[in-house]
Design an enzyme around this catalytic site. Structure first.
Site, PDB file in Angstrom:
ATOM      1  N   HIS A  43       0.992  -1.320  -0.145  1.00 17.55           N
ATOM      2  CA  HIS A  43       0.015   0.176   0.001  1.00 17.55           C
ATOM      3  C   HIS A  43       0.687   1.411  -0.029  1.00 17.55           C
ATOM      4  O   HIS A  43       1.147   1.849   1.093  1.00 17.55           O
ATOM      5  CB  HIS A  43      -1.051  -0.162   1.209  1.00 17.55           C
ATOM      6  CG  HIS A  43      -2.075   1.069   1.298  1.00 17.55           C
ATOM      7  ND1 HIS A  43      -3.119   0.842   1.714  1.00 17.55           N
ATOM      8  CD2 HIS A  43      -2.108   2.219   0.673  1.00 17.55           C
ATOM      9  CE1 HIS A  43      -3.970   1.792   1.674  1.00 17.55           C
ATOM     10  NE2 HIS A  43      -3.156   2.596   0.854  1.00 17.55           N
ATOM     11  N   GLU A  70      -2.571  -1.714  -3.205  1.00 23.14           N
ATOM     12  CA  GLU A  70      -3.642  -0.948  -2.763  1.00 23.14           C
ATOM     13  C   GLU A  70      -3.375   0.357  -2.789  1.00 23.14           C
ATOM     14  O   GLU A  70      -2.098   1.015  -2.532  1.00 23.14           O
ATOM     15  CB  GLU A  70      -4.008  -1.370  -1.359  1.00 23.14           C
ATOM     16  CG  GLU A  70      -4.318  -2.690  -0.945  1.00 23.14           C
ATOM     17  CD  GLU A  70      -4.124  -2.837   0.384  1.00 23.14           C
ATOM     18  OE1 GLU A  70      -4.617  -4.090   0.984  1.00 23.14           O
ATOM     19  OE2 GLU A  70      -3.762  -2.022   1.220  1.00 23.14           O
ATOM     20  N   HIS A 189      -8.079  -5.711   7.055  1.00 28.21           N
ATOM     21  CA  HIS A 189      -7.996  -4.908   8.060  1.00 28.21           C
ATOM     22  C   HIS A 189      -8.356  -5.343   9.649  1.00 28.21           C
ATOM     23  O   HIS A 189      -9.399  -5.855   9.803  1.00 28.21           O
ATOM     24  CB  HIS A 189      -8.768  -3.587   8.013  1.00 28.21           C
ATOM     25  CG  HIS A 189      -7.937  -2.556   8.043  1.00 28.21           C
ATOM     26  ND1 HIS A 189      -7.545  -1.719   9.446  1.00 28.21           N
ATOM     27  CD2 HIS A 189      -7.367  -1.410   7.400  1.00 28.21           C
ATOM     28  CE1 HIS A 189      -6.869  -0.940   9.121  1.00 28.21           C
ATOM     29  NE2 HIS A 189      -6.710  -0.622   8.102  1.00 28.21           N
TER      30      HIS A 189
HETATM   31  N1  PXP Z   1      -6.610  -3.702   3.460  1.00 31.70           N
HETATM   32  C1  PXP Z   1      -6.467  -2.383   3.099  1.00 31.70           C
HETATM   33  C2  PXP Z   1      -7.083  -1.662   2.311  1.00 31.70           C
HETATM   34  C3  PXP Z   1      -5.306  -1.777   4.291  1.00 31.70           C
HETATM   35  O1  PXP Z   1      -5.174  -0.155   3.981  1.00 31.70           O
HETATM   36  C4  PXP Z   1      -4.597  -2.456   5.032  1.00 31.70           C
HETATM   37  C5  PXP Z   1      -3.612  -1.870   5.994  1.00 31.70           C
HETATM   38  O2  PXP Z   1      -2.822  -1.257   5.162  1.00 31.70           O
HETATM   39  C6  PXP Z   1      -5.076  -3.741   5.259  1.00 31.70           C
HETATM   40  C7  PXP Z   1      -6.072  -4.233   4.167  1.00 31.70           C
HETATM   41  C8  PXP Z   1      -4.362  -4.754   6.203  1.00 31.70           C
HETATM   42  O3  PXP Z   1      -4.750  -4.182   7.328  1.00 31.70           O
HETATM   43  P1  PXP Z   1      -3.948  -5.015   8.780  1.00 31.70           P
HETATM   44  O4  PXP Z   1      -2.624  -4.373   8.601  1.00 31.70           O
HETATM   45  O5  PXP Z   1      -4.550  -4.572   9.673  1.00 31.70           O
HETATM   46  O6  PXP Z   1      -3.850  -6.349   8.785  1.00 31.70           O
END
Ligand code: PXP
Length: 236
Positions: A43, A70, A189
């Site tokens: 990301h 992302e 997330h």
């Molecule tokens: N999906 C998106 C769109 C995210 O921004 C993130 C964190 O960068 C994640 C998934 C992964 O989340 P986590 O780090 O809490 O597992």
């Protein structure tokens, strides 16, 4: 089989703390693949505070599993994705300086932007996904954009996990709507070893989860190889 894509932003954050190349992001990503993960997620943010744009190019040349990029579709991000051509791009509506993604798309308000950008990525043969909150109205709007998948934003599920039967309800409802509209389902997330299995058991047609923070934190105790094994087990 639900794919585990490991978000390696946190590895870049540790590296950037010292300004050298320890840990080596590329080597860690290749080891994550070797240990059985089926994808790598990055990301890049405009300030490059964790993943740098150069990391994305470096990783894209060596990653052999699914590569998922992302981010918010500004012009720099769009150009990067079109040049790298990952397997999947996940669009996230986050403003530049937020700590982490904290909301899903409001498709109704962003339909023109999204359709324009999604069309460009689709034309380049890149699978597309939109980060979405589990809200009936928002997910129903998926009908009006040409997207392959949604990624359900699971923060609310994770933070309400103490009452998991209630926490999962909107996610099941959203998954059913997406499936009815012919759209695939990813999620991510705050998924963790505590809450992943219940999510997986209850969400119909779940294709992929992307996990970073909890997985990298668990690896401090279990090591990366064992941690990935534990997460894969939850997804069996
Ligand atoms: N999906 C998106 C769109 C995210 O921004 C993130 C964190 O960068 C994640 C998934 C992964 O989340 P986590 O780090 O809490 O597992």
């Amino acid at each position: 089989m639900i794919k585990l894509s490991v978000n390696v932003n946190k590895i870049a954050t540790i590296r950037n703390a010292r300004g050298n190349n320890v840990p080596n992001l590329l080597n860690v990503a290749l080891d994550i693949e070797k240990f059985g993960a089926e994808g790598i997620t990055v990301h890049p943010r405009p300030d490059e505070r964790h993943i740098r744009y150069s990391d994305v190019y470096d990783l894209s040349k060596r990653i052999t599993t699914e590569f998922n990029i992302e981010g918010y579709p500004n012009q720099k991000f769009i150009d990067l994705v079109l040049e790298v051509k990952p397997h999947q791009v996940t669009l996230v509506p986050d403003p530049p300086h937020v700590l982490t993604s904290n909301a899903g798309w409001k498709i109704k308000e962003n339909k023109e932007l999204l359709n324009e950008v999604l069309a460009e990525f689709s034309k380049a043969g890149i699978r597309t996904a939109l980060f979405m909150e589990p809200l009936v109205f928002d997910v129903e709007q998926v009908e009006f954009v040409n997207v392959d998948r949604i990624e359900l934003y699971t923060e609310a599920y994770a933070s309400n996990y103490a009452n998991k039967e209630n926490a999962i309800k909107p996610f099941i409802e959203s998954a059913l709507i997406a499936s009815k509209l012919g759209v695939g389902i990813n999620a991510g997330h705050d998924l963790s070893l505590d809450n992943l299995a219940y999510f997986k058991q209850n969400i119909p047609n779940l294709l992929e989860v992307s996990i970073g923070h909890a997985l990298i934190s668990d690896s401090l105790y279990f090591g990366l190889e064992k941690t990935i094994e534990l997460y894969l087990k939850e997804l069996e």
